[in-house]
Scaffold this active site. Structure first.
Site, PDB file in Angstrom:
ATOM      1  CE1 TYR A  77      -3.633  -2.636   5.440  1.00 29.77           C
ATOM      2  CE2 TYR A  77      -2.578  -0.701   4.487  1.00 29.77           C
ATOM      3  CZ  TYR A  77      -3.291  -1.870   4.330  1.00 29.77           C
ATOM      4  OH  TYR A  77      -3.665  -2.287   3.071  1.00 29.77           O
TER       5      TYR A  77
ATOM      6  CE  LYS B 289      -1.459  -5.179   3.201  1.00 31.39           C
ATOM      7  NZ  LYS B 289      -1.707  -6.281   2.274  1.00 31.39           N
TER       8      LYS B 289
ATOM      9  CG  HIS C 278     -10.192   3.877   2.495  1.00 35.37           C
ATOM     10  ND1 HIS C 278     -10.388   2.533   2.321  1.00 35.37           N
ATOM     11  CD2 HIS C 278      -8.969   4.005   3.073  1.00 35.37           C
ATOM     12  CE1 HIS C 278      -9.337   1.879   2.785  1.00 35.37           C
ATOM     13  NE2 HIS C 278      -8.457   2.737   3.242  1.00 35.37           N
TER      14      HIS C 278
ATOM     15  CB  SER D 214      -0.851  -0.005   1.259  1.00 35.41           C
ATOM     16  OG  SER D 214      -1.420   1.276   1.449  1.00 35.41           O
ATOM     17  CB  SER D 215       0.493   4.611  -1.461  1.00 39.54           C
ATOM     18  OG  SER D 215      -0.756   4.952  -0.923  1.00 39.54           O
ATOM     19  CB  CYS D 216      -0.404   4.091   3.979  1.00 38.90           C
ATOM     20  SG  CYS D 216      -0.682   2.432   4.535  1.00 38.90           S
TER      21      CYS D 216
HETATM   22  O1  GFB Z   1      -9.222   7.670   3.005  1.00 32.92           O
HETATM   23  P1  GFB Z   1      -8.663   7.966   4.347  1.00 32.92           P
HETATM   24  O2  GFB Z   1      -9.426   7.439   5.503  1.00 32.92           O
HETATM   25  O3  GFB Z   1      -7.206   7.416   4.448  1.00 32.92           O
HETATM   26  O4  GFB Z   1      -8.596   9.560   4.556  1.00 32.92           O
HETATM   27  P2  GFB Z   1      -5.681   7.908   4.348  1.00 32.92           P
HETATM   28  C1  GFB Z   1      -8.029  10.424   3.593  1.00 32.92           C
HETATM   29  C2  GFB Z   1      -8.222  11.882   4.001  1.00 32.92           C
HETATM   30  O5  GFB Z   1      -9.608  12.220   3.852  1.00 32.92           O
HETATM   31  C3  GFB Z   1      -7.853  12.236   5.441  1.00 32.92           C
HETATM   32  C4  GFB Z   1     -10.069  12.898   5.000  1.00 32.92           C
HETATM   33  O6  GFB Z   1      -7.232  13.493   5.444  1.00 32.92           O
HETATM   34  C5  GFB Z   1      -9.216  12.305   6.125  1.00 32.92           C
HETATM   35  O7  GFB Z   1      -9.240  13.140   7.264  1.00 32.92           O
HETATM   36  N1  GFB Z   1     -11.530  12.694   5.152  1.00 32.92           N
HETATM   37  C6  GFB Z   1     -12.459  13.664   5.023  1.00 32.92           C
HETATM   38  C7  GFB Z   1     -12.168  11.563   5.446  1.00 32.92           C
HETATM   39  N2  GFB Z   1     -13.692  13.193   5.281  1.00 32.92           N
HETATM   40  C8  GFB Z   1     -13.535  11.870   5.542  1.00 32.92           C
HETATM   41  C9  GFB Z   1     -14.460  10.832   5.859  1.00 32.92           C
HETATM   42  O8  GFB Z   1     -15.666  11.025   5.979  1.00 32.92           O
HETATM   43  N3  GFB Z   1     -13.929   9.572   6.025  1.00 32.92           N
HETATM   44  C10 GFB Z   1     -12.590   9.322   5.905  1.00 32.92           C
HETATM   45  N4  GFB Z   1     -12.150   8.079   6.061  1.00 32.92           N
HETATM   46  N5  GFB Z   1     -11.693  10.302   5.631  1.00 32.92           N
HETATM   47  C11 GFB Z   1      -5.362   5.392   4.632  1.00 32.92           C
HETATM   48  C12 GFB Z   1      -4.777   4.458   5.633  1.00 32.92           C
HETATM   49  O9  GFB Z   1      -4.938   6.652   4.933  1.00 32.92           O
HETATM   50  O10 GFB Z   1      -4.974   5.088   3.340  1.00 32.92           O
HETATM   51  C13 GFB Z   1      -5.035   3.058   5.256  1.00 32.92           C
HETATM   52  O11 GFB Z   1      -5.300   4.745   6.914  1.00 32.92           O
HETATM   53  C14 GFB Z   1      -4.768   2.786   3.780  1.00 32.92           C
HETATM   54  O12 GFB Z   1      -4.258   2.224   6.053  1.00 32.92           O
HETATM   55  C15 GFB Z   1      -5.341   3.855   2.877  1.00 32.92           C
HETATM   56  O13 GFB Z   1      -3.412   2.679   3.551  1.00 32.92           O
HETATM   57  C16 GFB Z   1      -4.949   3.699   1.438  1.00 32.92           C
HETATM   58  O14 GFB Z   1      -5.324   8.170   2.919  1.00 32.92           O
HETATM   59  O15 GFB Z   1      -5.371   9.033   5.273  1.00 32.92           O
END
Ligand code: GFB
Length: 315
Positions: free
Chosen positions: A137, A141, A180, A108-110
């Site tokens: 995570y 990975k 996400h 994963s890119s993270c």
């Molecule tokens: O998609 P996301 O949860 O994952 O959040 P990451 C991306 C960005 O969107 C963050 C914002 O800056 C969140 O604060 N965001 C805004 C929201 N509104 C929302 C919402 O309603 N829900 C969510 N979830 N986010 C993940 C990793 O990081 O990336 C995983 O935690 C995985 O492990 C994934 O690798 C690809 O991009 O921050």
């Protein structure tokens, strides 16, 4: 008789695995062997090995993982670290023991350092501290990627790994707490449009930048890597284009609930400030994404609405 002619998809019911099943079925080249929870508990090395010895796949895609958005990662660090480590160790060892010809492990890119230079090259791995919101995570990975490399070096196994950027598409989880960002925005704006709400609240400041790849493009890239790539280094998979969360929210709003006001909640975590992949290694193989973000958001919104109508919301 050597029956090693099938392709196994570990994690066939998830976002990535189901896209792989669609892609492989459309191809029609291979006998596809789904390997999900119903077939074997992949955290259990003995059960996993039994399945591999019985089915003897020629090739394996390892898309099984505990995944979730920023909040799920913060709330369930044990599953994100432990289950993902167990899945990697049992599947890779079973694949070696059963004589699998080629295996593709999904990272994963993270897993790249929080402050990695952008766009992020594959050799940035382990050059700095990780983003704390997804460290468990990422550590699991990273171990999986290193384990695939270790099997290449010690046993000569043809094990490769791919690093996908943030993914979205049909079959995603739309649970507001654990999903996400893109499925969460689709649901929030869909519900705002339905209820005539004046505004929608988006987590964080809206400033973080993310790159989004439609999962059908990912499946296509994975098949390309399985066919054409055999190297020690992981390969990034993305579009090479990113945007801010605020820009993303505006795109979803314009499609799902035009006119709705967007508000930000800075008390929620932003996560890593930017995560854009350098995809030159993949494009050198001749691969390009086909689904634009606008088209992908439109079709995923349509999928969500259709599945809601049929009472199959992924809550
Ligand atoms: O998609 P996301 O949860 O994952 O959040 P990451 C991306 C960005 O969107 C963050 C914002 O800056 C969140 O604060 N965001 C805004 C929201 N509104 C929302 C919402 O309603 N829900 C969510 N979830 N986010 C993940 C990793 O990081 O990336 C995983 O935690 C995985 O492990 C994934 O690798 C690809 O991009 O921050």
């Amino acid at each position: 008789m050597d029956t090693r002619d099938g392709v196994a998809v570990a994690g066939p019911r998830g976002l990535v695995g189901s896209a792989l099943l669609r892609r492989l079925a459309a191809d029609g080249r291979d006998r596809v062997l789904p390997l999900g929870r119903a077939e074997a508990d992949l955290r259990d090395p003995a059960a996993t090995l039994r399945w591999f010895l019985e089915h003897r796949p020629a090739r394996v895609y390892v898309a099984a993982a505990v995944v979730g958005g920023i909040q799920a990662n913060i709330e369930r660090p044990v599953e994100f670290l432990r289950d993902n480590l167990l899945i990697a160790t049992s599947v890779l060892e079973a694949a070696r023991a059963a004589g699998v010809k080629k295996l593709l492990y999904l990272g994963s890119s993270c897993i790249y350092p929080r402050e990695a230079p952008q766009p992020i090259r594959e050799d940035a791995l382990l050059t700095g501290p990780l983003e704390p919101t997804n460290e468990p995570y990422a550590i699991a990975k990273i171990a999986g990627v290193r384990l695939a490399q270790a099997y290449r070096r010690q046993y000569g196994c043809e094990f490769i790994s791919a690093m996908p950027t943030n993914l979205y598409g049909p079959g995603d989880k739309f649970d507001l707490r654990t999903s996400h960002v893109l499925p969460a925005l689709i649901r929030r704006f869909h519900e705002a449009g339905r209820d005539g709400a004046a505004s929608v609240t988006v987590w964080g400041t809206g400033a973080p930048r993310r790159e989004f790849l439609h999962v059908d493009d990912l499946a296509d890239a994975l098949v390309c890597l399985m066919d054409r790539y055999d190297g020690d280094s992981p390969v990034n998979v993305g579009t090479g284009v990113d945007l801010t969360i605020a820009e993303l929210a505006a795109k979803v709003r314009d499609l799902a609930a035009p006119g709705t006001r967007i508000e930000f909640d800075p008390s929620r975590p932003d996560g890593v400030p930017r995560k854009l992949l350098d995809v030159s290694r993949l494009t050198a193989l001749g691969w390009r994404p086909r689904i634009s973000l606008d088209e992908g958001i439109r079709s995923t919104l349509a999928w969500y609405r259709q599945h809601l109508q049929h009472g199959q919301d992924n809550r």
